[in-house]
Enzyme design. Sequence first.
Site, PDB file in Angstrom:
ATOM      1  N   LYS A 131      -2.282  -1.294  -3.833  1.00  0.00           N
ATOM      2  CA  LYS A 131      -3.176  -0.141  -3.696  1.00  0.00           C
ATOM      3  C   LYS A 131      -2.354   1.132  -3.682  1.00  0.00           C
ATOM      4  O   LYS A 131      -1.392   1.192  -2.924  1.00  0.00           O
ATOM      5  CB  LYS A 131      -3.944  -0.289  -2.387  1.00  0.00           C
ATOM      6  CG  LYS A 131      -4.797   0.884  -2.037  1.00  0.00           C
ATOM      7  CD  LYS A 131      -5.442   0.672  -0.705  1.00  0.00           C
ATOM      8  CE  LYS A 131      -6.123   1.981  -0.345  1.00  0.00           C
ATOM      9  NZ  LYS A 131      -6.242   2.175   1.048  1.00  0.00           N
ATOM     10  N   SER A 177     -10.343   5.651  -4.376  1.00  0.00           N
ATOM     11  CA  SER A 177     -11.291   6.751  -4.518  1.00  0.00           C
ATOM     12  C   SER A 177     -10.863   7.768  -5.580  1.00  0.00           C
ATOM     13  O   SER A 177     -11.675   8.199  -6.393  1.00  0.00           O
ATOM     14  CB  SER A 177     -11.489   7.438  -3.169  1.00  0.00           C
ATOM     15  OG  SER A 177     -10.257   7.891  -2.648  1.00  0.00           O
ATOM     16  N   GLU A 221       7.442  -5.806   0.918  1.00  0.00           N
ATOM     17  CA  GLU A 221       6.266  -5.665   1.778  1.00  0.00           C
ATOM     18  C   GLU A 221       5.320  -6.850   1.597  1.00  0.00           C
ATOM     19  O   GLU A 221       4.837  -7.441   2.564  1.00  0.00           O
ATOM     20  CB  GLU A 221       5.515  -4.367   1.468  1.00  0.00           C
ATOM     21  CG  GLU A 221       6.105  -3.108   2.087  1.00  0.00           C
ATOM     22  CD  GLU A 221       5.851  -3.000   3.588  1.00  0.00           C
ATOM     23  OE1 GLU A 221       5.221  -3.908   4.158  1.00  0.00           O
ATOM     24  OE2 GLU A 221       6.292  -2.005   4.186  1.00  0.00           O
ATOM     25  N   ARG A 248       0.752   9.949   6.190  1.00  0.00           N
ATOM     26  CA  ARG A 248       0.992   8.525   6.366  1.00  0.00           C
ATOM     27  C   ARG A 248       2.322   8.065   5.754  1.00  0.00           C
ATOM     28  O   ARG A 248       2.545   6.879   5.570  1.00  0.00           O
ATOM     29  CB  ARG A 248      -0.147   7.724   5.754  1.00  0.00           C
ATOM     30  CG  ARG A 248      -1.513   8.001   6.376  1.00  0.00           C
ATOM     31  CD  ARG A 248      -2.405   6.773   6.342  1.00  0.00           C
ATOM     32  NE  ARG A 248      -3.828   7.080   6.291  1.00  0.00           N
ATOM     33  CZ  ARG A 248      -4.541   7.547   7.311  1.00  0.00           C
ATOM     34  NH1 ARG A 248      -3.965   7.812   8.460  1.00  0.00           N
ATOM     35  NH2 ARG A 248      -5.839   7.764   7.167  1.00  0.00           N
ATOM     36  N   LYS A 263       0.858  -1.182   0.000  1.00  0.00           N
ATOM     37  CA  LYS A 263       0.000   0.000   0.000  1.00  0.00           C
ATOM     38  C   LYS A 263       0.895   1.233   0.000  1.00  0.00           C
ATOM     39  O   LYS A 263       1.762   1.378   0.864  1.00  0.00           O
ATOM     40  CB  LYS A 263      -0.878  -0.029   1.245  1.00  0.00           C
ATOM     41  CG  LYS A 263      -1.763   1.186   1.406  1.00  0.00           C
ATOM     42  CD  LYS A 263      -2.728   0.997   2.555  1.00  0.00           C
ATOM     43  CE  LYS A 263      -3.551   2.249   2.796  1.00  0.00           C
ATOM     44  NZ  LYS A 263      -4.453   2.081   3.942  1.00  0.00           N
TER      45      LYS A 263
END
Length: 325
Positions: free
Chosen positions: A250, A275, A235, A219, A197
């Site tokens: 993502k 989104s 990851e 973040r 991510k």
Amino acid sequence: MFPHTRLRRLRRRKMIPLLAETRLGKDDLIAPLFFDEGAADPVLIQSMPGQFRWPVRMAEEVVTRLNNAGIRAVLLFGIPSEKDEKASGAYAKDGVIQQVIRAMKKACPEMVIITDLCACEYTSHGHCGHVGECLDGPGLLNDESLEMMQEIAVSQAEAGADIVAPSCMLDGMVCAIREALDKNGHHEVLVMSYSSKFASSLYGPFREAADSGFSFGDRTGYQAPASNRLEAFRESELDAAEGADILMVKPAGWFGDIITDIKQIGLPVAAYQVSGEYSMIKAAAEKGWLDERQVVMESLLSLKRAGADLLITYFAEDVCRWLDE
Ligand code: PBG
Ligand code: ZN
């Protein structure tokens, strides 16, 4: 060689579907849904035309509609009426998402219920776990937050989630969650890790959707940088080793190389068309600059071509309709 070889022969109208190397089907789709504990009626998400925050009382109705459309899986996000430092609403027995899961299970047991497993919609500061002093200043505490993720996972599983999807990007989250699920008898519940991510500006509209803007910082201390392909692979590789059942990339559209890499690990891979990807297409379509249906189908096909097995997309219901036409 030309003139014996002519690739245009493959493009005669009736040959194209026959020779498709990649196909899009309803079985590929996962529909994300937002449920708002404080809403009495559906609330339109301004930045995501066509998407709503649903009231809890409509859980049965929404899941039945999607099931009838041919959707097999939903990904649930909850917006609690109250937030606090400890994200209490995320693991409350009667929390928003726990209520929604129970209602959906009852109305439609065949639907695969996936829950976003994170704290950021439930914390007053908007970060994905406990915050405190880190070397670079205030930030998300890693090891201290793992227990919170375990608690949320068990609570969601107890309510009836089929798959929990940790999205906090904590080191060791999959291992911790798997352990907690097993210890509580939920060895049949799958873990779909948001394994690769990225810290992306494409999550912008989601902040309105899930009411999850943060009071300080960003973040970048826990999500991966868009510049790093090898790191993104590590990851997912680590999450696979920790026991993840499904991996995820993502955002999706600008990260096709990562999808292709991660497919090599050998686990099912989900791609999350986020989104911002949704809103960009919607905005351009509203202006008449792009053909929405064509662009959506092309974008999703490209993810399958890159190697994705599952597609998480806000267009899921539209795609079902288009596939039927
Ligand atoms: C929560 C979470 C986010 C998204 C899914 N789960 C936001 C974030 O990480 O900042 C984004 C989804 C979207 O933009 O559609 N951790
Ligand atoms: Zn989060």
